[in-house]
Scaffold this motif. Structure first.
Motif, PDB file in Angstrom:
ATOM      1  N   PHE A 148      55.161  34.259  39.653  1.00 14.58           N
ATOM      2  CA  PHE A 148      54.296  34.956  38.694  1.00 14.58           C
ATOM      3  C   PHE A 148      53.051  34.124  38.397  1.00 14.58           C
ATOM      4  O   PHE A 148      51.933  34.629  38.372  1.00 14.58           O
ATOM      5  CB  PHE A 148      55.050  35.230  37.380  1.00 14.58           C
ATOM      6  N   ASN A 149      53.264  32.813  38.172  1.00 21.54           N
ATOM      7  CA  ASN A 149      52.132  31.937  37.858  1.00 21.54           C
ATOM      8  C   ASN A 149      51.141  31.877  39.009  1.00 21.54           C
ATOM      9  O   ASN A 149      49.930  31.909  38.797  1.00 21.54           O
ATOM     10  CB  ASN A 149      52.634  30.536  37.504  1.00 21.54           C
ATOM     11  N   LEU A 152      49.294  35.089  39.118  1.00 22.34           N
ATOM     12  CA  LEU A 152      48.347  35.184  38.001  1.00 22.34           C
ATOM     13  C   LEU A 152      47.000  34.566  38.368  1.00 22.34           C
ATOM     14  O   LEU A 152      45.940  35.113  38.060  1.00 22.34           O
ATOM     15  CB  LEU A 152      48.944  34.492  36.772  1.00 22.34           C
ATOM     16  N   LEU A 155      45.103  36.952  40.342  1.00 21.87           N
ATOM     17  CA  LEU A 155      44.637  38.095  39.546  1.00 21.87           C
ATOM     18  C   LEU A 155      43.469  37.705  38.642  1.00 21.87           C
ATOM     19  O   LEU A 155      42.617  38.523  38.316  1.00 21.87           O
ATOM     20  CB  LEU A 155      45.785  38.656  38.688  1.00 21.87           C
ATOM     21  N   LEU A 174      58.042  41.857  32.756  1.00 23.93           N
ATOM     22  CA  LEU A 174      56.813  41.208  33.227  1.00 23.93           C
ATOM     23  C   LEU A 174      56.201  40.356  32.122  1.00 23.93           C
ATOM     24  O   LEU A 174      56.197  40.746  30.958  1.00 23.93           O
ATOM     25  CB  LEU A 174      55.794  42.266  33.663  1.00 23.93           C
ATOM     26  N   THR A 177      50.942  37.840  30.369  1.00 20.70           N
ATOM     27  CA  THR A 177      49.734  37.393  31.070  1.00 20.70           C
ATOM     28  C   THR A 177      49.419  38.290  32.264  1.00 20.70           C
ATOM     29  O   THR A 177      48.261  38.533  32.583  1.00 20.70           O
ATOM     30  CB  THR A 177      49.929  35.951  31.570  1.00 20.70           C
ATOM     31  N   ILE A 178      50.464  38.770  32.921  1.00 19.04           N
ATOM     32  CA  ILE A 178      50.265  39.680  34.060  1.00 19.04           C
ATOM     33  C   ILE A 178      49.800  41.044  33.542  1.00 19.04           C
ATOM     34  O   ILE A 178      48.832  41.628  34.047  1.00 19.04           O
ATOM     35  CB  ILE A 178      51.574  39.846  34.876  1.00 19.04           C
ATOM     36  N   ARG A 181      46.195  41.583  32.768  1.00 13.68           N
ATOM     37  CA  ARG A 181      45.242  41.568  33.889  1.00 13.68           C
ATOM     38  C   ARG A 181      45.195  42.892  34.648  1.00 13.68           C
ATOM     39  O   ARG A 181      44.418  43.020  35.582  1.00 13.68           O
ATOM     40  CB  ARG A 181      45.625  40.476  34.901  1.00 13.68           C
ATOM     41  N   CYS A 182      46.080  43.812  34.293  1.00 11.24           N
ATOM     42  CA  CYS A 182      46.205  45.032  35.100  1.00 11.24           C
ATOM     43  C   CYS A 182      45.859  46.286  34.303  1.00 11.24           C
ATOM     44  O   CYS A 182      46.010  46.318  33.084  1.00 11.24           O
ATOM     45  CB  CYS A 182      47.638  45.192  35.599  1.00 11.24           C
TER      46      CYS A 182
END
Ligand SMILES: [Zn+2]
Length: 534
Positions: A148-149, A152, A155, A174, A177-178, A181-182
């Motif tokens: 994930f990091n 990120l 992203l 999730l 932070t993710i 961004r979406c």
């Protein structure tokens, strides 16, 4: 085999699932997600698409299909008209999964940091064949924390001409932070009306005649998932039949789905115990696991409970709006106390069943208890249909059975019972009831077949039942097993009854014409011991 869904692969004719062969190729083919289609179409038209999308929603609602269509739209070669066109070289190449710039990653199997590092490396290179590189990451919630990091970072600084489409069924897993961004788009369960129309269109294309009732049943069981609906439809037509009726669907479905729990609850409410037990028998014969059935039934009662308190329960219940309507209707007819009682009793039964080798009997008893505790007159004994409750594996000796059934009361037999009897219930067929009880008991404990020869149910009263033992050994056996017998009697009569055991003191022959010596041999053989008659 259906011509429409057959592909030639290496000379072999391979059947392709309807869900694959009828995947939508353009935005207009997506079922039941108008709110999302509208946004995406507009963004394509005005060239305002973003670098990262998050598609959320339950399985089979069109997330992956929509992601592919969006990828096509980004790379479509059509000069005029709506994109994607679905017919240009790039659209066709993406459809075949051969387009270099559309990369699909299943996070369930590629969830490590290394996989994402690899992705970050490849992101640096510009698109090879199209205008935009599209990464579709399915089941993105399966990524490890490290992955994930790493994702990120990509992203945060997305290169030009790259788009990420993350898809997940479990958005709550999730990291925030993710999410931040979406652009998040929520896919809804597809309404039954739209599922039905979609299936009707497919059926007419593959020249299958399907009744409206059959479509309705498939749609309600799919619970808002296009994939589930089409895989059910697939099963219905897999026999090669060109017509599908409601009964064909029932054959495939068995008795799963929300409707079965509505029906079971209804039967218990109406105290139709025999019908409820027969329905359970049907469900289990269809291969449903007893413990799973209990869990699902508890979930049904939870849904009924939620619906009593929440005005718009659709969100909490996580099921199609039609199924919510079914729940709501039943919830209105049902007392809160009954829901509460049912959850408590079923949960207790489920706990007991964890350690029991006979979970089915526990559930049957629970059904009887639920129906009996509704108040009013005690439930009617359910000896009427003992055959239906017999386990399928039963290997009973039929002559033995009929002998037991023919046993009649002997007026010569004296009983030494000193207990004051309460009013007898005259309309019970004691022989049939007892027969049903020890047949059930044999499933619980093999030695219960001893009851066939050495015992007799003499009488059933308001609060107890009298069992007569033909000898001391049987008397001891009955007393030792009194709690099991009381449980079985409760199951078959719907009453909590106390066991009273008496001994037939007529010496010599018992009712089956056997001498005490015969009986001793018989019992001794069963237990593998020698019994001396004094
Ligand atoms: Zn195109």
């Amino acid at each position: 085999m259906l011509a429409m869904s057959t592909e030639k692969q290496g000379g072999w004719s391979m059947y392709t699932a309807l869900y694959r062969s009828f995947r939508p190729e353009t935005f207009d083919g997506i079922l039941g997600q108008e709110h999302i289609v509208k946004i995406l179409k507009n963004q394509i038209k005005t060239e305002t698409t973003v670098h990262a999308y998050l598609f959320c929603g339950t399985r089979g609602t069109g997330k992956t299909s929509t992601a592919r269509i969006l990828a096509k739209a980004m790379n479509c070669l059509a000069e005029t008209g709506e994109r994607p066109c679905g017919v240009c070289a790039n659209c066709l190449s993406i459809k075949d999964g051969a387009f270099m710039d559309v990369i699909e990653i299943d996070a369930a199997s590629n969830n490590g940091v290394d996989n994402i590092r690899e992705l970050r490396e490849s992101v640096k290179y510009p698109p090879a064949a199209g205008r935009c590189k599209v990464y579709i990451i399915d089941e993105v919630h399966m990524l490890s924390t490290g992955a994930f990091n790493a994702l990120l970072k990509t992203l945060e600084e997305p290169p030009e001409n790259v788009m990420f489409i993350l898809a997940t069924t479990e958005v709550q897993k999730l990291p925030a932070t993710i999410l931040s961004r979406c652009l998040r788009l929520d896919f809804k369960r597809v309404p039954e009306r739209i599922l039905k129309q979609g299936m009707r269109d497919i059926c007419s294309q593959i020249e299958v005649r399907i009744s409206d009732a059959a479509l309705g049943l498939i749609a309600s069981n799919a619970d808002g998932s296009v994939r589930d609906a089409l895989s059910l439809l697939d099963q219905c037509i897999s026999t090669g039949d060109k017509t599908v009726a409601r009964d064909d669907v029932i054959d495939i479905l068995g008795t799963a789905g929300e409707e079965i729990f509505v029906e079971m609850t209804e039967l218990v409410l109406e105290r139709q115990i025999a019908e409820a037990l027969l329905l359970l028998d049907r469900i289990l014969q269809d291969g449903k696991d007893v413990r799973q059935f209990m869990k699902d039934w508890i979930a049904h009662f939870r849904s009924l409970l939620m619906t009593k308190f929440i005005k718009n329960p659709e969100e909490v219940l996580n099921m199609s709006s039609e199924n919510v309507d079914r729940i709501r209707k039943q919830s209105e007819e049902i007392e809160l106390g009954f829901i509460n009682d049912s959850i408590v009793k079923l949960s207790q039964t489920l706990t007991d069943a964890k350690w029991s080798t006979q979970p089915r009997i526990l559930l049957e008893l629970c059904i009887v208890k639920l129906a009996s505790d509704l108040g009013g007159a005690p439930a009617i004994p359910v000896v009427a249909a003992p055959a239906a409750r017999r386990p399928a594996s039963s290997t009973k000796n039929s002559t033995e059975q009929s002998n037991a059934g023919e046993m009649t009361a002997d007026p010569q037999i004296k009983s030494k019972s000193a207990v004051k009897r309460s009013a007898s219930i005259s309309d019970i067929d004691c022989d049939r009831l007892w027969h049903a009880v020890f047949e059930d008991g044999e499933a619980l404990k093999g030695s219960f077949n001893l009851l066939r020869v050495g015992t007799k149910l003499k009488e059933v009263c308001e609060d107890c039942f009298y069992v007569e033992a033909s000898n001391e050994m049987m008397e001891t056996y009955i007393k030792e097993n009194s709690s099991d017998l009381e449980m079985l009697m409760e199951k078959h009569t719907g009453r909590k009854l106390r066991l009273e055991c008496t001994r037939n003191i007529v010496s010599g022959r018992d009712e089956s014409g056997k001498t005490a010596e015969d009986l001793a041999d018989e019992i001794g053989n069963k237990f593998g011991i020698h019994i001396e008659i004094q």
